[in-house]
Design a protein around this motif. Structure first.
Motif, short mmCIF file in Angstrom:
data_model
loop_
_atom_site.label_atom_id
_atom_site.label_comp_id
_atom_site.label_asym_id
_atom_site.label_seq_id
_atom_site.Cartn_x
_atom_site.Cartn_y
_atom_site.Cartn_z
N SER A 384 0.88 -1.17 0.00
CA SER A 384 0.00 0.00 0.00
C SER A 384 0.92 1.21 0.00
O SER A 384 2.12 1.09 0.27
N LEU A 386 1.05 3.71 2.09
CA LEU A 386 1.59 3.91 3.44
C LEU A 386 2.63 2.86 3.77
O LEU A 386 3.69 3.16 4.32
N HIS A 387 2.36 1.61 3.43
CA HIS A 387 3.29 0.53 3.74
C HIS A 387 4.59 0.67 2.95
O HIS A 387 5.67 0.32 3.45
N ARG A 604 -2.08 1.73 14.10
CA ARG A 604 -1.47 2.32 12.92
C ARG A 604 0.04 2.54 13.17
O ARG A 604 0.40 2.97 14.26
N PRO A 605 0.95 2.26 12.24
CA PRO A 605 0.77 1.80 10.87
C PRO A 605 1.14 0.33 10.70
O PRO A 605 1.93 -0.01 9.82
N ASP A 628 -5.21 3.18 8.11
CA ASP A 628 -4.02 2.35 7.97
C ASP A 628 -4.15 1.55 6.68
O ASP A 628 -5.25 1.35 6.16
N ASP A 632 -5.98 4.22 4.48
CA ASP A 632 -5.26 5.49 4.57
C ASP A 632 -5.12 6.13 3.19
O ASP A 632 -5.13 7.35 3.05
N GLU A 633 -5.03 5.30 2.17
CA GLU A 633 -4.79 5.77 0.80
C GLU A 633 -6.08 6.22 0.11
O GLU A 633 -6.07 7.21 -0.63
#
Length: 872
Positions: A384, A386-387, A604-605, A628, A632-633
């Motif tokens: 993702s 965030l990841h 999170r995260p 998360d 989150d995206e």
């Protein structure tokens, strides 16, 4: 009496019914409703009793029924139509075949688990379900993928509960002959095997089984063969079972044995050899070592072979925490490689250097599978947006001298295979609107940003659909609840209340996933009185369906399960909150469509992506989640709700849980339940239905596995295949020699002088300054490097953020002191505090990026002090 030997007796199908065998052994039936409907019509009772597994069904249907069907013209017409449809699906051109450019001839995709269908239980959680969805989407798109995994004789455990709510594990033995598998056979009819050398002259052999996942072959390695000693037979006994050496052997078999299985499969079938190898998490990382050994056998030196392997390798990381990565003691790994064991042609120290944590903050005596995966792959990604950022920070030590944002790990956000997870009722509603073929293409291939046709579906139809799915879930829950309580020892007289468990007209919330502590199964219990009020509200009640397995070795997770179960056992609320044991694909396919809200509240995260909410969204279920992973995206207020987080460094875990639980209750009380129960002029919950409609039309196209696999093809597989083709033996040798020369000479590279045309510490937006730099290259030449100007806004500590990088051009030859001059423009394209620096990176046409080598030269501290900041 107990049988001394077990064997599988297969039915002999009458000739007109022979296509049923082919249909049963291609797992496309698991996502193709017409094929499932056909099998159900063979014998509805046997279909249900077989767990909706066509292979088991055909083994239990009475011969008289088969003979009857062989004379049934209507059934035979249906059988012919479904068999023809499968043949067209397998042989016709699809999305991949319509693409321009040279795409990979084949891609090998390695994963420790695959969640294809409940009939092939080779998965434990999200990683396996994601891998299964990846294969199915690749099949729908026509991507020439070959899947590689292990066949676990016990699969993952089955879960039940004791009377007091403690998780209990059961490990049923799986007979491959009773699964939708076929042994891969040599041309003489004998089973195909691969073998690994073990210390002390022993050998680990594994049989190769083949599953057909639509167009995609899935090779599964099974060590339970008679030629192995008992210890080796048990290597593939359980998913994620055993100690360190057991896990190491599993991962060697998956990676090294898996490459050998792919080579065998291609030799026997004529399938194109893979140009790209994709390792799904670090478990299969040893595949790179086997491919290096292959090239060394062909005459390449280790360094050149490493470069050739890296060019065609893609590595996907799924964990956001170091604790989630497999790490082995150095001595254990050393014992299993070298002259007396596997890959004797490769020096053990070279093997170890690929995985050792030789960077600041690492543990130098541990061999890290993710670190090896990154060092053996030229392209890597998180799952993702965030990841991807979290991963760049977590592995930044492998690229010292670079900001985390520049670490070469990108992201491809996961998706889910809609034909598997969308309820038939939802599909039929869409097909009624746009036609069956367009609906199938929209779910399998995707490609559009919006599903605008959802806007034309009447509110009444959507609301009736949602109630139908909720009612189906209520029936499923009652059936599973009754079975669970019987397992726990309850008698029939104690179970009358189950007839009233849940209500098809009450707002239904789902929460189902693995039970590690970070997913916070029991956050909802933080204030039990407040939760009870929500469950029992006289006008706006909620009901909650919970499921999940704790790892067998995780007593902390089991205590969380027990805590939730004990609350759900309370007679005051047990008709409003239930825990269903043995969460798996079959349960999930009923659970996602039947819920109105999908709850997710990890710390999170720590959720890399989390795809359960995607599956729920495709069925018109709204998400209520911490920001998360994927949420989150893509979160928008149109789609659901975001639980505010308290993830500041100064918040202790207990206080954080209290704050976030309170936010969850507030959302349910003040915003979610009022909207669900509020009725407009039409008598329907208009505002709720508008959110459902927007979830389907705007979020639906994003969460597809078809979108995900297309991104992998375009952004990772195609560039990797191009790099693989460019890395012929001479190019690989040249790159390895160049890297060795650059590393040896890099200490002689420095930035000596930086000047600009700026006369003051202020300038106007849009101005361009002339930048002049002098660098020492030592034994290197200008063609070995790129000199860059890096500029952008600066923070209070003078760190450049959102940096722009511009290459500078060499001007003339070296001066008398051996320094090279570089010049270039510096555009002042941002207002506010602005800064710049200069750096030197290695440059070569076969590098994926300048960051790849981890080498960089920047101005010294004295030079920075002399230059000062351009603008503050």
């Amino acid at each position: 009496m107990k049988a001394i030997r077990r064997l599988t007796v297969r039915p002999v199908l009458p000739d007109p019914l022979r296509p049923l065998s082919d249909l049963a052994r291609n797992l496309r039936w698991s996502w193709h409703p017409e094929t499932r409907d056909l099998f159900q019509s063979v014998d509805p009772e046997c279909w249900t009793a077989s767990g909706r597994d066509p292979v088991r069904l055909l083994g239990t249907v009475p011969p008289a029924r088969l003979a009857e069907l062989a004379e049934d013209r209507r059934f035979l017409r249906r059988l012919t139509a479904v068999a023809d449809d499968l043949d067209h699906y397998l042989s016709g051109d699809r999305w991949y075949q319509a693409q321009s450019g040279r795409l990979p001839a084949a891609v090998a995709y390695f994963s420790p688990e695959f969640g294809i269908t409940a009939a092939l239980p080779q998965y434990s959680g999200g990683l396996g379900i994601l891998a299964g969805d990846h294969l199915k989407a690749a099949s729908d798109l026509g991507v020439p993928l070959v899947g590689v995994g292990l066949l676990y004789r016990h699969g993952y455990f089955r879960q039940s509960l004791s009377r007091d709510g403690w998780q209990q594990e059961h490990y049923p033995v799986l007979d491959p002959h009773e699964l939708p598998l076929a042994p891969l056979k040599e041309r003489d009819g004998t089973p195909a095997h691969v073998a690994l050398a073990l210390p002390g002259g022993r050998e680990l052999r594994a049989r190769v089984w083949l599953a057909r996942v639509g167009r995609v072959p899935l090779l599964l390695l099974d060590s339970d063969v008679e030629e192995n000693d008992p210890g080796e037979r048990g290597v593939t006994d359980r998913l994620y079972g055993g100690g360190s050496e057991h896990r190491l052997l599993q991962e060697m078999l998956l990676g090294i044995g898996g490459v050998r299985a792919v080579r065998t499969y291609c030799r026997l079938t004529g399938h194109a050899a893979p140009e790209v190898f994709h390792t799904n998490e670090g478990h299969a990382g040893f595949l790179g070592l086997e491919r290096i050994a292959e090239l060394c056998d062909e005459g390449l030196e280790f360094g050149a072979a490493l470069e050739a392997v890296r060019a065609g390798t893609v590595f996907t990381t799924h964990t956001p925490v170091p604790a989630g990565i497999d790490r082995f003691d150095r001595e254990l790994v050393a014992r299993h490689f070298g002259p007396d064991s596997e890959l004797p042609r490769i020096d053990v120290e070279r093997v170890l250097r690929l995985g050792m944590e030789t960077y600041p903050g690492g543990e130098p005596n541990l061999f890290n599978m993710a670190v090896m995966g990154l060092r053996l792959a030229q392209r890597a990604n998180g799952v993702s947006l965030l990841h991807g950022g979290v991963s760049r920070g977590m592995f930044a030590g492998l690229w010292p001298g670079f900001d985390a944002e520049e670490v070469p790990i990108t992201s491809v956000t996961n998706g889910v295979h809609a034909p598997t997870w969308v309820a038939p009722e939802v599909f039929r509603l869409g097909a009624r609107q746009i036609g069956v073929q367009r609906a199938e293409d929209a779910l399998a291939v995707g490609g559009s940003d919006r599903w605008d046709s959802v806007a034309d579906i009447p509110d009444q139809d959507i609301w009736e659909l949602r109630r139908t799915l909720r009612a189906q879930l209520v029936e499923e829950v009652r059936e599973r609840l009754r079975a669970s309580w019987r397992q726990r020892g309850a008698g029939t007289a104690e179970l009358g209340w189950i007839d009233d468990a849940l209500d098809p007209d009450v707002l239904t919330i789902g929460f189902a996933r693995r039970v590690p502590s970070y997913k916070r199964l029991t956050l909802m219990l933080r204030d039990r009185d407040r939760l009870m009020e929500l469950l029992l509200h006289p006008e706006r009640p909620i009901q909650i369906v919970v499921a999940g397995k704790a790892h067998p070795a995780d007593d902390g997770g089991k205590r969380l399960v027990q805590e939730l179960v004990r609350f759900a056992d309370d007679p005051r609320v047990r008709h409003r909150i239930v825990f269903l044991p043995d969460y798996g694909m079959a349960m999930a396919q009923k659970l996602y469509p039947g819920c109105d809200i999908w709850l997710n509240n990890p710390l999170r995260p720590l959720e890399a992506c989390g795809t359960s909410g995607m599956k729920a969204a495709l069925n018109g279920c709204l998400n209520l989640s911490v920001l998360d992973g994927w949420w989150d995206e893509w979160y928008q207020p149109d789609f659901g709700w975001a639980i505010p987080t308290a993830d500041g460094a100064g918040t202790d875990p207990d206080r954080r849980d209290a704050i976030e639980a309170n936010a969850l209750y507030d959302l349910l009380e003040q915003r979610i339940t009022p909207r669900f129960y509020e009725r407009g002029a039409s008598g329907l919950p208009d505002r709720w239905l508008e959110m459902v409609r927007r979830t389907l039309s705007l979020l639906g196209p994003k969460v597809l596995a078809g979108r995900m696999v297309r991104e992998y093809v375009e952004r990772l597989y195609a560039p990797a295949a191009e790099a693989h083709r460019a890395m012929d033996p001479d190019s690989a040798r040249g790159l390895a020699e160049w890297k060795a020369r650059v590393r040896a000479a890099w200490s002689g590279v420095s930035v000596d002088h930086v000047e600009t045309s700026a006369a003051t510490a202020a300038a106007e937006l849009g101005a361009t300054l002339a930048l002049r730099v002098r660098v020492r290259l030592g034994d290197l030449a200008p063609e070995d490097v790129e000199v860059q100007a890096v500029s952008g806004r600066v923070d209070s500590e003078d760190r450049i953020t959102d940096a722009a990088k511009v290459p500078l051009k060499p001007v003339g030859g070296p001066d008398l002191e051996g320094r090279w001059a570089y010049e270039g423009p510096l555009a002042l394209d941002r207002t506010g505090p602005f800064g710049y620096t200069v750096r030197v990176l290695p440059a070569h046409r076969l590098l994926a990026s300048g960051v790849e080598t981890g080498l960089v030269a920047v101005p010294s501290g004295d030079l920075v002090e002399a230059a000062g900041l351009l603008m503050r």
